[in-house]
Enzyme design. Sequence first.
Site, mmCIF file in Angstrom:
data_model
loop_
_atom_site.group_PDB
_atom_site.id
_atom_site.type_symbol
_atom_site.label_atom_id
_atom_site.label_comp_id
_atom_site.label_asym_id
_atom_site.label_seq_id
_atom_site.Cartn_x
_atom_site.Cartn_y
_atom_site.Cartn_z
ATOM 1 N N SER A 158 33.113 63.675 57.064
ATOM 2 C CA SER A 158 31.903 64.086 56.373
ATOM 3 C C SER A 158 31.930 65.606 56.158
ATOM 4 O O SER A 158 32.893 66.122 55.593
ATOM 5 C CB SER A 158 30.686 63.622 57.190
ATOM 6 N N ASP B 66 30.846 54.573 50.010
ATOM 7 C CA ASP B 66 30.239 55.581 50.885
ATOM 8 C C ASP B 66 28.940 56.105 50.261
ATOM 9 O O ASP B 66 28.945 56.618 49.149
ATOM 10 C CB ASP B 66 31.217 56.741 51.090
ATOM 11 N N HIS C 221 29.802 54.901 55.649
ATOM 12 C CA HIS C 221 30.160 56.314 55.636
ATOM 13 C C HIS C 221 31.447 56.505 56.417
ATOM 14 O O HIS C 221 31.471 56.395 57.641
ATOM 15 C CB HIS C 221 29.024 57.117 56.261
#
Length: 532
Positions: free
Chosen positions: A245, A471, A501
């Site tokens: 991320s 995602d 994610h």
Amino acid sequence: MRTSPALRAAALAATATVLLPLAACSDDGDDGGTERSTPTAASTASPTATSKELTSQKLDWKACPPPSQSQGSGTSPSPLPGGTAWECSFMDVPLDYADPDGRTIELALIRAAARDKDKRIGSLIFNFGGPGGSGVATLPSFGTAYDALRTRYDLVSFDPRGVGRSEGVECSDDSALDKRYEQDGTPDDAEEEKAFAADQKSYIADCEENSGDELPYVGTTNAARDMDLLRQVLGDDKLYYFGISYGTELGGVYAHLYPKKVGRAVLDAVVDPTEDALQSSLGQAEGFQLALDNFTADCAERDDCKLPGATSKEVQDWIVALLDKLEKKPVPGLGERKLTETQATTGIASALYSKETWPLLEQGLDEADGNNGGLLLALADSLNGRSEDGHYDNSNAANTAINCADSKQRFTLEQTRKALPEFRKASPVFGDYLGWGLMSCTGWPVAGAWENPDVSAPGSAPILVIGNTGDPATPYAGAKAMAAELGKGVGIELTYKGEGHGAYNGGSTCVQRAVDRYLLEGKVPKSGTVCE
């Protein structure tokens, strides 16, 4: 309602300012006031020398204490399979790299030792995202998922500066945060805009009062410099890195600053480095809408779905109607707290980070329609960093501080209003919520460093860049953009056709095999590889 460790970990990996439930706003529609301070020159300058005293410091590894309130609270991490214990320490870093012999701050660290000492490669450093997530609290919750990598690496993570126990940024207290998250985050009229603005003004004042001295120094460039110092202190010639991320942006910035120091690096759930704040926010609106589309399509196809609607659109129309109802009249939540529209939207977003939490989302929506908002509020609490005892970690405060130290963009009230139709078109559920988030840095006391981070890394070793087509938080297109910006022969793209994610922990043996072979054996997959 007790939330699962996996959900809490997913929440800690949330990306970008736009996920903050309430954004900044000014009363008069200007740029939020003059900048009262500016970032240190070290935040944008080339890497500077670090003192010999810091690069040669010895770490004092000890048994890990329970996570602090700022890290999310809880119990001390349990040993890994085979009995390996987690160890914790602190490392000194310069507050300001332009003054390497000046004031230092401590970064909190955690590690688990490699199993095969004879074949040990080095330390594999993790950043799980946010920005604002505590690596010290998060790594143990994922420990078994990365245990294959521990055959040849010490698993290491840290709280970046401004996060958790690393001089964590402090803003408002718990009671003020409860009221803040009850505030309407999607104002519809002048009165609601005024309340929105007053709340944000108070929040920024709290941040400046409690952490003003640190705010200019918490940006990503300084965090990348901290990682290079950590590499040296751990005794590695090269950086071995796993960024997830926001951790992909941090990894890209590191590669740009220190391309010759990159060893083997993996970027999973990739932030698009070419997008400015507006584009990134719109991308997230589209990403969460895609995840919601997939959730509602799955629900509509099942005979046992608790939500009404024979098609994906009908289920979504029902969700929109439920949110409208909650805006007019919140329902009972947890204790004395009620579930508002904004908290319900936060709860929906929280559950979309992983397909494993879709059943909780379905149940929470159904119960909220039946006048019980407890589950959706618990999901929102997970993303907001609120524990069951009513205390908040500092993840959202750190998220704001780091994003606003990085991003130059400051949106006026008029600019935000003008952008809202495009956000609503991107997502009828998340559009207003993320559109108003554009103003989360308006009025911040520190000027941002860039519009886009530079991640070009000529001369770097190959960096494996993984994009997940489903995602919600870091849309798939970001992986292709990151690979291109890193440069030819550096960015190696791998696609995972999945949900949630991130990819490595998404259940694909194909992804895990590719990552493990690269990190453990140095075998780089062919760029363009697709896993399902």
